[in-house]
Design a protein around this motif. Sequence first.
Motif, PDB file in Angstrom:
ATOM      1  N   VAL A 349       0.771  -1.198   0.148  1.00 37.22           N
ATOM      2  CA  VAL A 349      -0.043  -0.033   0.026  1.00 37.22           C
ATOM      3  C   VAL A 349       0.865   1.115   0.029  1.00 37.22           C
ATOM      4  N   LEU A 350       0.680   1.961  -1.022  1.00 36.04           N
ATOM      5  CA  LEU A 350       1.229   3.438  -0.968  1.00 36.04           C
ATOM      6  C   LEU A 350       0.349   4.576  -0.562  1.00 36.04           C
ATOM      7  N   ALA A 351       0.780   5.416   0.421  1.00 36.85           N
ATOM      8  CA  ALA A 351      -0.399   6.505   0.691  1.00 36.85           C
ATOM      9  C   ALA A 351       0.337   7.852   0.833  1.00 36.85           C
ATOM     10  N   VAL A 352      -0.460   8.746   0.647  1.00 32.36           N
ATOM     11  CA  VAL A 352       0.275  10.226   0.815  1.00 32.36           C
ATOM     12  C   VAL A 352      -0.622  11.070   1.571  1.00 32.36           C
ATOM     13  N   LEU A 353      -0.057  11.882   2.429  1.00 33.84           N
ATOM     14  CA  LEU A 353      -0.429  12.993   3.153  1.00 33.84           C
ATOM     15  C   LEU A 353      -0.598  14.310   2.700  1.00 33.84           C
ATOM     16  N   ASP A 354      -1.808  14.732   2.645  1.00 36.85           N
ATOM     17  CA  ASP A 354      -2.044  16.117   2.425  1.00 36.85           C
ATOM     18  C   ASP A 354      -1.213  16.679   0.900  1.00 36.85           C
ATOM     19  N   ASP A 355      -1.213  15.761   0.044  1.00 36.16           N
ATOM     20  CA  ASP A 355      -0.128  16.113  -0.994  1.00 36.16           C
ATOM     21  C   ASP A 355      -0.923  16.774  -2.320  1.00 36.16           C
ATOM     22  N   GLY A 356      -1.033  17.843  -2.758  1.00 40.01           N
ATOM     23  CA  GLY A 356      -1.439  18.370  -3.811  1.00 40.01           C
ATOM     24  C   GLY A 356      -0.739  18.349  -5.118  1.00 40.01           C
ATOM     25  N   SER A 357       0.382  17.556  -5.121  1.00 42.26           N
ATOM     26  CA  SER A 357       1.127  17.600  -6.180  1.00 42.26           C
ATOM     27  C   SER A 357       0.867  16.154  -7.100  1.00 42.26           C
ATOM     28  N   ASP A 358       1.350  15.973  -8.185  1.00 44.67           N
ATOM     29  CA  ASP A 358       1.001  14.895  -8.907  1.00 44.67           C
ATOM     30  C   ASP A 358       1.412  13.615  -8.225  1.00 44.67           C
ATOM     31  N   ARG A 359       2.040  13.630  -7.197  1.00 48.97           N
ATOM     32  CA  ARG A 359       2.460  12.422  -6.387  1.00 48.97           C
ATOM     33  C   ARG A 359       1.245  11.633  -6.094  1.00 48.97           C
ATOM     34  N   ARG A 360       0.043  12.434  -5.959  1.00 49.42           N
ATOM     35  CA  ARG A 360      -1.310  11.842  -5.372  1.00 49.42           C
ATOM     36  C   ARG A 360      -1.603  10.872  -6.369  1.00 49.42           C
ATOM     37  N   LEU A 361      -1.508  11.066  -7.672  1.00 49.59           N
ATOM     38  CA  LEU A 361      -1.694   9.959  -8.762  1.00 49.59           C
ATOM     39  C   LEU A 361      -1.274   8.697  -8.665  1.00 49.59           C
ATOM     40  N   ALA A 362      -0.249   8.290  -7.887  1.00 49.35           N
ATOM     41  CA  ALA A 362       0.296   7.175  -7.855  1.00 49.35           C
ATOM     42  C   ALA A 362      -0.100   6.417  -6.439  1.00 49.35           C
ATOM     43  N   TYR A 368      -6.471  13.854   3.374  1.00 51.94           N
ATOM     44  CA  TYR A 368      -6.543  15.268   3.559  1.00 51.94           C
ATOM     45  C   TYR A 368      -7.308  16.072   4.539  1.00 51.94           C
ATOM     46  N   PRO A 369      -6.965  16.973   5.161  1.00 50.18           N
ATOM     47  CA  PRO A 369      -7.887  17.899   5.823  1.00 50.18           C
ATOM     48  C   PRO A 369      -9.055  18.363   5.037  1.00 50.18           C
ATOM     49  N   PRO A 370     -10.059  18.906   5.590  1.00 50.91           N
ATOM     50  CA  PRO A 370     -11.216  19.528   4.711  1.00 50.91           C
ATOM     51  C   PRO A 370     -11.074  20.820   4.167  1.00 50.91           C
ATOM     52  N   VAL A 371     -10.102  21.029   3.454  1.00 52.40           N
ATOM     53  CA  VAL A 371      -9.637  22.507   2.876  1.00 52.40           C
ATOM     54  C   VAL A 371     -10.121  22.524   1.565  1.00 52.40           C
ATOM     55  N   PRO A 372     -10.329  23.715   1.275  1.00 49.86           N
ATOM     56  CA  PRO A 372     -10.959  24.137  -0.062  1.00 49.86           C
ATOM     57  C   PRO A 372     -10.043  23.523  -1.428  1.00 49.86           C
ATOM     58  N   GLN A 373      -8.726  23.384  -1.165  1.00 50.44           N
ATOM     59  CA  GLN A 373      -8.009  23.157  -2.322  1.00 50.44           C
ATOM     60  C   GLN A 373      -8.321  21.665  -2.807  1.00 50.44           C
ATOM     61  N   VAL A 374      -8.797  20.874  -1.989  1.00 46.02           N
ATOM     62  CA  VAL A 374      -8.952  19.163  -2.292  1.00 46.02           C
ATOM     63  C   VAL A 374     -10.066  19.246  -3.234  1.00 46.02           C
ATOM     64  N   ALA A 375     -11.059  19.855  -3.283  1.00 49.69           N
ATOM     65  CA  ALA A 375     -12.091  20.067  -4.218  1.00 49.69           C
ATOM     66  C   ALA A 375     -11.520  20.131  -5.694  1.00 49.69           C
ATOM     67  N   ALA A 376     -10.738  20.929  -5.878  1.00 53.84           N
ATOM     68  CA  ALA A 376     -10.179  20.856  -7.145  1.00 53.84           C
ATOM     69  C   ALA A 376      -9.064  19.985  -7.651  1.00 53.84           C
ATOM     70  N   LEU A 377      -8.873  19.001  -7.011  1.00 53.97           N
ATOM     71  CA  LEU A 377      -7.877  18.061  -7.176  1.00 53.97           C
ATOM     72  C   LEU A 377      -8.496  16.784  -7.940  1.00 53.97           C
ATOM     73  N   THR A 378      -7.968  16.131  -8.896  1.00 54.40           N
ATOM     74  CA  THR A 378      -8.281  15.160  -9.580  1.00 54.40           C
ATOM     75  C   THR A 378      -7.463  13.865  -9.071  1.00 54.40           C
ATOM     76  N   PHE A 379      -8.054  12.487  -9.312  1.00 61.41           N
ATOM     77  CA  PHE A 379      -7.196  11.303  -8.902  1.00 61.41           C
ATOM     78  C   PHE A 379      -7.223  10.457  -9.588  1.00 61.41           C
ATOM     79  N   ALA A 380      -6.337   9.413  -9.493  1.00 63.66           N
ATOM     80  CA  ALA A 380      -6.123   8.212 -10.386  1.00 63.66           C
ATOM     81  C   ALA A 380      -7.576   7.280  -9.806  1.00 63.66           C
ATOM     82  N   PRO A 381      -7.770   6.345 -10.812  1.00 62.41           N
ATOM     83  CA  PRO A 381      -9.084   5.523 -10.328  1.00 62.41           C
ATOM     84  C   PRO A 381      -8.619   4.600  -9.091  1.00 62.41           C
ATOM     85  N   GLN A 382      -7.396   4.331  -9.029  1.00 56.41           N
ATOM     86  CA  GLN A 382      -7.222   3.278  -7.670  1.00 56.41           C
ATOM     87  C   GLN A 382      -6.903   4.126  -6.413  1.00 56.41           C
ATOM     88  N   THR A 383      -7.065   5.350  -6.417  1.00 59.12           N
ATOM     89  CA  THR A 383      -6.803   6.146  -5.242  1.00 59.12           C
ATOM     90  C   THR A 383      -8.118   6.122  -4.572  1.00 59.12           C
TER      91      THR A 383
END
Length: 592
Positions: A349-362, A368-383
């Motif tokens: 299992v690979l996990a990321v903490l509060d990461d807005g970079s493209d690393r989240r795609l892996a 994430y905390p409930p911050v406004p920035q998260v709503a604008a992020l997209t994620f890979a299907p497996q995440t």
Amino acid sequence: MSVVAAIIQARMGSTRFPGKSLYPVAGKPLIWHLIHRLKQARAVTHVCVATTTDPSDDPLAAYAAEQGAVVVRGSVDNVLERYLTAARRLDAEVVIRVTGDSPLVAPDIIDAMVERLLEADADNICGDGSPQAVIDEGYTVVSRRLLERIGVEGADDPAAREHVTYYASLHPELGRAVSFRFPVSHEFSGGRISVDTPADVALIEALYAETGVPAGELGIPQVVELLRRRPDLVAINAHVRQKGGDEVTRKALFRCDGGARLGLGHVMRCLNVARELRDRHSWGVRFAMAGEEVARRLVEQQGFGVAEVTEAGAMDALVARWAPDVLMVDLRDDTGPEVLRGWRRSVKVLAVLDDGSDRRLAADLAFYPPVPQVAALTFAPQTQVLAGWEWLPVARPHLPVTRTQSAVPRLLVCMGGADPADLTGRAVSILAGLEAAFEATVVVGAAYGRREALAARLAELGPRFRLEVAVPDLVARLPAFDLALASFGTIAHELAMMAVPMVLLGLTDDHVLSASALAAAGAAMVLGVHDRVADVEVADAVSGLLADPARRERMAAAGAALIDGDGACRVAQRLAQAVVNNVSVQEKAVTS
């Protein structure tokens, strides 16, 4: 006279507490306590330390030999093989398997067990059939012939290879057991006295401090009497879970950095999750770091091993060699998702903490905390994305904390472990000009670079200001404060959790946007990015709250309602469950 060998399994590479064999406990290395107490057993003819051939165990082997123990070295992974080697070398008739985490091993009980085993010509010791809860841990008396049978029958069994005599409890047909009952003075339920974590060391040291006996001389009856009289002491390590004999060892690797430029917030929140995995889930945990020495020391002080990964390829090699079940990444550099995908091949299992970079795609898991920035992020299907206050990696102190009353408001100034913009110095200058009555505690981290100048300035300002550096139990002490002036980061969430109202400054626009969630909930006043906020705005905000206890109470209640302090526990639990799910999927794939 029968040859009776007390064989201690010990190594420096413990996954849960690296280096613990030589870690000081009541002023002596842990292994010293075991050797010293086993020498007091009249029935024991040889005390042996069975460690590994790994070079990291050279200091342990040398120290054990200095203390008069026989030293046998063998396989890193096969503890059973080490026991067989030691028993054969010593030509032992009776073997006492002693785990290297038991500083209070009882020599009188060992003598009684050995006598009982030899009188009955038995192979193992068992209870007498009636319930009995005892606090003793870490030793088992068996015949040599039973050990040899385990070596044949359990040679390929993971439980036998790691836990040795535990295999006999799963296969009672291997030998004849004789009953044994502990004295009443050893009966105690709900406490544990083995050393698997720093919290366990804290308990043993508290027991020695309370009784005042010399190192190595604390007996189980004294421990039981003290714990019955002082049940609060049990809470010191009550949160630590003992790993079961049939459990597979799970491992987690945390990749994070910190220092004067980055601060220490990323390291601190990783430590919160790491402690949960180690203490409550019995996992082995390591950190991989390329940051400054101050961050590395912070991690090592919590009892975790640190691997340096500054050189190219070092992290790749570490992940491939150690093969952790979980890799948690909390970085703020240019490491890309393709690098994480390479690491992913060696972990479950690979996990990321509060990461807005493209690393989240892996990632498999993203917290994430409930911050406004998260709503604008997209994620890979497996995440799987887990966002909300409940997933903040903060942890409430496991020991009870109490609020104290003060006639004068107590103010905390905390601008992070590094404070690269020196907001601490600015805050002190602003507060020095306030007419309101208050007592201020100024807390800086080990990475703060202006400590001497700050100390001199606070000395000039007099007794209402005091300085504290690298406070290890800061979270537990937060309820002592009526208001905080802080920079946004992990400390802001901890203040809310502990019901402390706060005035916040941000280092960046992103920080201010993240802090806005606390402001929207009524838990904080967020003034903005620090270099766009005038001193008078800070002064007015602090003065206004100091003069308004009712508003402070409302802010405190809002923060406590928002963050319950179980976030790090939830993150750890979700990581552990993800590993179980992954293993289950892999097993189905193999059998299908």
